[in-house]
Design a protein around this motif. Structure first.
Motif, PDB file in Angstrom:
ATOM      1  N   ASN A   2       0.840  -1.191   0.000  1.00 25.87           N
ATOM      2  CA  ASN A   2       0.000   0.000   0.000  1.00 25.87           C
ATOM      3  C   ASN A   2       0.877   1.243   0.000  1.00 25.87           C
ATOM      4  O   ASN A   2       1.935   1.267   0.630  1.00 25.87           O
ATOM      5  CB  ASN A   2      -0.913   0.015   1.225  1.00 25.87           C
ATOM      6  N   THR A  17       3.293   2.709  -9.752  1.00 22.02           N
ATOM      7  CA  THR A  17       2.912   1.305  -9.605  1.00 22.02           C
ATOM      8  C   THR A  17       2.744   1.017  -8.128  1.00 22.02           C
ATOM      9  O   THR A  17       3.692   1.140  -7.356  1.00 22.02           O
ATOM     10  CB  THR A  17       3.980   0.364 -10.199  1.00 22.02           C
ATOM     11  N   THR A  19       1.219  -2.105  -5.821  1.00 21.32           N
ATOM     12  CA  THR A  19       0.652  -3.454  -5.868  1.00 21.32           C
ATOM     13  C   THR A  19      -0.566  -3.583  -4.971  1.00 21.32           C
ATOM     14  O   THR A  19      -1.392  -4.465  -5.161  1.00 21.32           O
ATOM     15  CB  THR A  19       1.707  -4.507  -5.473  1.00 21.32           C
ATOM     16  N   GLY A  20      -0.689  -2.682  -4.005  1.00 22.95           N
ATOM     17  CA  GLY A  20      -1.847  -2.639  -3.113  1.00 22.95           C
ATOM     18  C   GLY A  20      -2.621  -1.367  -3.356  1.00 22.95           C
ATOM     19  O   GLY A  20      -2.741  -0.902  -4.489  1.00 22.95           O
ATOM     20  N   THR A  39      -0.467   1.956 -12.450  1.00 19.53           N
ATOM     21  CA  THR A  39      -1.286   0.806 -12.067  1.00 19.53           C
ATOM     22  C   THR A  39      -1.453   0.760 -10.555  1.00 19.53           C
ATOM     23  O   THR A  39      -0.516   1.007  -9.801  1.00 19.53           O
ATOM     24  CB  THR A  39      -0.659  -0.517 -12.539  1.00 19.53           C
ATOM     25  N   VAL A  40      -2.681   0.433 -10.143  1.00 25.09           N
ATOM     26  CA  VAL A  40      -3.004   0.277  -8.727  1.00 25.09           C
ATOM     27  C   VAL A  40      -3.644  -1.101  -8.588  1.00 25.09           C
ATOM     28  O   VAL A  40      -4.712  -1.358  -9.140  1.00 25.09           O
ATOM     29  CB  VAL A  40      -3.965   1.381  -8.243  1.00 25.09           C
ATOM     30  N   GLY A  41      -2.968  -1.982  -7.837  1.00 22.51           N
ATOM     31  CA  GLY A  41      -3.433  -3.351  -7.681  1.00 22.51           C
ATOM     32  C   GLY A  41      -4.559  -3.501  -6.681  1.00 22.51           C
ATOM     33  O   GLY A  41      -5.217  -4.531  -6.633  1.00 22.51           O
ATOM     34  N   GLY A  42      -4.803  -2.474  -5.881  1.00 21.27           N
ATOM     35  CA  GLY A  42      -5.879  -2.489  -4.889  1.00 21.27           C
ATOM     36  C   GLY A  42      -6.821  -1.338  -5.141  1.00 21.27           C
ATOM     37  O   GLY A  42      -7.139  -1.008  -6.283  1.00 21.27           O
ATOM     38  N   VAL A  63      -6.850   0.650 -12.474  1.00 24.11           N
ATOM     39  CA  VAL A  63      -7.127   0.391 -11.061  1.00 24.11           C
ATOM     40  C   VAL A  63      -7.933  -0.898 -10.946  1.00 24.11           C
ATOM     41  O   VAL A  63      -9.023  -1.011 -11.495  1.00 24.11           O
ATOM     42  CB  VAL A  63      -7.909   1.556 -10.412  1.00 24.11           C
ATOM     43  N   THR A  64      -7.391  -1.869 -10.198  1.00 25.75           N
ATOM     44  CA  THR A  64      -8.058  -3.156 -10.023  1.00 25.75           C
ATOM     45  C   THR A  64      -9.234  -3.057  -9.057  1.00 25.75           C
ATOM     46  O   THR A  64     -10.298  -3.614  -9.298  1.00 25.75           O
ATOM     47  CB  THR A  64      -7.052  -4.209  -9.512  1.00 25.75           C
TER      48      THR A  64
END
Length: 142
Positions: A2, A17, A19-20, A39-42, A63-64
């Protein structure tokens, strides 16, 4: 992991980038000005009290998780056609969103324009109370 960013002024982001979750709080403009893909994994949470939220750069935002954009009384303009959101909740004077795929609009306060091949929920659902702002939601399909 985060990522949390807090600033008492503007925040300009290049290609990010996370990951959270990515959480950004500013008292000025929050601008995705990079040329690459952010990119936002969370989840994505952006709050600003002045300046608004924009993506002035050539890059896109993917954004995931759910996005919550708060710029009460200000413009939110994330209009790069290559952006890719899942669910977006937004509060602003004017909210403009573009998405390369399907975009699910949660609670949107303020005038709103969402573009993309699939915008959910439709205009009728917003007229029955899902869209809480004065004004309208336009659905435009390129």
């Amino acid at each position: 992991a985060n990522v949390t960013l807090v600033d008492v002024d503007d925040i300009t982001l290049g290609a990010v980038t996370a990951t959270g979750a990515l959480n950004v709080t500013a008292t000025g403009l929050v601008d995705f000005a990079g040329a690459g893909v952010s990119t936002v994994g969370g989840t994505l949470g952006i709050t600003t009290t002045a300046g608004g939220i924009t993506d002035s750069g050539a890059g896109s935002l993917a954004v995931t998780g759910a996005s919550t954009l708060t710029a009460t009384g200000l413009a939110i303009t994330l209009d790069n056609a290559a952006n890719n959101f899942s669910t977006v909740n937004a509060s602003g004077a004017a909210v403009t969103l573009a998405d390369a795929g399907a975009i699910d609009l949660g609670t949107v306060t303020g005038w709103a324009l969402a573009t993309g091949p699939a915008v959910h929920p439709g205009v009728q659902e917003f007229r029955t109370g899902r869209h809480t702002g004065a004004g309208m939601l336009e659905r435009r399909v390129p």
